[in-house]
Design an enzyme around this catalytic site. Structure first.
Site, PDB file in Angstrom:
ATOM      1  N   SER A  59      -6.263 -40.130  17.982  1.00  0.00           N
ATOM      2  CA  SER A  59      -6.997 -41.374  18.180  1.00  0.00           C
ATOM      3  C   SER A  59      -8.276 -41.113  18.989  1.00  0.00           C
ATOM      4  O   SER A  59      -9.027 -40.206  18.654  1.00  0.00           O
ATOM      5  CB  SER A  59      -6.088 -42.413  18.850  1.00  0.00           C
ATOM      6  N   HIS A  68      -1.279 -44.994  12.117  1.00  0.00           N
ATOM      7  CA  HIS A  68      -1.972 -44.605  13.343  1.00  0.00           C
ATOM      8  C   HIS A  68      -0.982 -44.700  14.511  1.00  0.00           C
ATOM      9  O   HIS A  68      -0.649 -45.793  14.949  1.00  0.00           O
ATOM     10  CB  HIS A  68      -3.145 -45.563  13.588  1.00  0.00           C
ATOM     11  N   ASP A 118      -3.587 -45.713   7.609  1.00  0.00           N
ATOM     12  CA  ASP A 118      -4.211 -46.095   8.873  1.00  0.00           C
ATOM     13  C   ASP A 118      -5.524 -46.826   8.586  1.00  0.00           C
ATOM     14  O   ASP A 118      -6.432 -46.263   7.987  1.00  0.00           O
ATOM     15  CB  ASP A 118      -4.466 -44.831   9.707  1.00  0.00           C
TER      16      ASP A 118
END
Length: 465
Positions: free
Chosen positions: A176, A442, A389
């Site tokens: 991330s 994610h 994601d």
């Protein structure tokens, strides 16, 4: 003859003053029996001026710790605790998925931990993340450069105290927002090697998952991804393309573009689970769960044991994947847990999984130059993305990888785990491997832990995915 490890550690000590305190943890509340792996927690001073110290969890490889790679794991946010990586993503523990009833949440062993093949340092960084703290408030003023510099300082000082790992292959890893910082840390290590400060530091490369770059490609890729996945209509997609042509969707410059982007956000993103578009949208319940327990006879005991929770988080539905994130608050903030982890009393009043209360400047607009510097010098890179994601769509990741202008060595193909397609991958002449993880969101290891462990094991050993 003196050990080379001793010589290296003495050299390091000449240049760095280590302020590290550590403890071995053999048992944890909520986990039955002794831990089946080596866990160490501790602090390293990274900001002498303000008294700032990083807290870390170190878990030795369950295979061959003396030979296996050393991974330094950074969690995104910024300022999400590395405990998220440990217990929700790639570590050897996970929470039992059971409704919270006031007792301490239970932990079990996670069989697809990356510690099966690597030694992993889970680092609470920057200051203000997890149990990392500063004695002066000014120490919490962070940005991309400060985060990467202090992480570099941590690593050097940690290795001073753990010289047996200096020769292990070293990889910097994270996902991330940390995907933006990881190459910066690796580049800082490379600069240190060039300066002759750490001639024997065995940096081999880095790996980033569902990564932020800092450039406009991250946000801009959401629109075509949402269109390709049938979330927005052809008409809205065409209107956005026409009215926002050539613009950065983060900062639209005309009202028509802003209007269509608002439609995308308000009508579609508001009802989609961005982390995984196929999973249920799980808005947090407005009910404070501790208040719902007030009528029970055990409520006073519950509140007393969890007295470090100043603002109890609301609970989503038990069926939601993010339920485990809320359980983490009630486990980590328990006094018995803090004592077991050897957290210093008085440093952190309340553990917050992702701390948004301190200033953070995202001043580095893009980390592409760091990627180029490392790859041109022959360092290895693994970039992977969950293909469902919508936070950081893999389309944008593919786009910035393409901008590196490296030749394709092996074109798009499937990779497999257990006889099934686990995702798709391609490799480049600059030692970069890109992989999607089929069905993951994610971040990828939360959804597909077995596949992600297989991906890591193959890549880190030099084998094809």
């Amino acid at each position: 003859m003196e050990s080379p490890f001793l010589i290296v550690s003495l050299i390091f000590l000449c240049f760095f003053s280590s302020a590290l305190s550590s403890s071995v943890v053999t048992h944890l509340p909520g986990f039955q029996g002794p831990l089946p792996f080596y866990l160490e927690t501790g602090y390293v001073e990274v900001d002498e001026e303000h008294g700032g110290e990083f807290f870390y969890y170190f878990i030795e490889s369950e295979n061959k710790p003396a030979e296996d790679p050393l991974l330094l794991w950074l969690t995104g946010g910024p300022r999400c605790s590395a405990f998220s990586g440990l217990v929700l993503e790639i570590g050897p523990l996970k929470f039992v998925a059971a409704e919270y009833n006031g007792s301490l949440p239970s932990l079990i062993y996670h069989p697809y931990s990356w510690t099966k093949v690597a030694n992993v340092i889970f680092l609470d960084s920057p200051l203000g993340s997890g149990f990392s703290y500063s004695r002066k408030y000014e120490g919490y003023d962070a940005n991309d450069t400060i985060w990467s510099e202090q992480t570099y300082k941590f690593l050097i000082q940690w290795l001073v105290e753990h010289p047996q790992f200096i020769s292990n292959p070293l990889y910097i890893a994270g996902d991330s927002y940390a995907g933006k910082i990881v190459p910066m840390v690796a580049k800082r290590i490379l600069d240190g090697i060039d300066e002759g400060k750490e001639p024997l530091l065995n940096l081999q490369g880095y790996l980033i998952g569902n990564p932020v770059t800092g450039g406009k490609v991250d946000k801009n890729s959401q629109i075509p991804y949402a269109h390709n996945m049938g979330i927005i209509s052809d008409n809205l997609f065409e209107m956005i393309q026409k009215s926002c042509s050539g613009q950065d969707y983060r900062t639209p410059t005309n009202s028509q573009c802003q209007m269509y982007l608002n439609s995308f956000t308000n009508l579609f993103l508001s009802e989609i689970n961005e982390a995984h578009i196929l999973e249920a949208y799980c808005p947090e319940s407005r009910l404070n769960h501790l208040h719902s327990l007030a009528s029970r006879t055990s409520s006073k005991r519950i509140l007393k044991e969890n007295q470090n929770i100043l603002h109890p988080p609301p609970f989503p539905d038990l069926s939601c994947r993010c339920y485990a994130q809320t359980l983490a608050y009630y486990w980590v903030n328990n006094n018995f847990v803090r004592k077991a982890l050897n957290v210093r009393k008085g440093t952190i009043k309340e553990w917050i999984r992702c701390n948004r209360h301190f200033p953070y400047a995202k001043e580095n607009k893009s980390n592409i130059k760091c990627h180029l510097s490392l790859l041109q010098r022959g360092y290895r890179a693994l970039v992977y993305s969950g293909d469902h994601d919508l936070v950081i769509p893999f389309l944008g990741t593919k786009q910035w990888i393409k901008s590196l202008n490296s030749s394709i060595m092996e074109d798009w193909r499937s990779w497999h785990v257990g006889g099934q397609v686990a995702g798709y991958t391609m490799t480049y002449s600059n030692n970069l491997t890109f992989a999607t993880v089929k069905g993951a969101g994610h971040t990828a290891p939360e959804y597909k832990p077995q596949e992600c462990l297989a991906m890591l094991s193959r890549w880190i050993s030099g084998a094809a995915l």
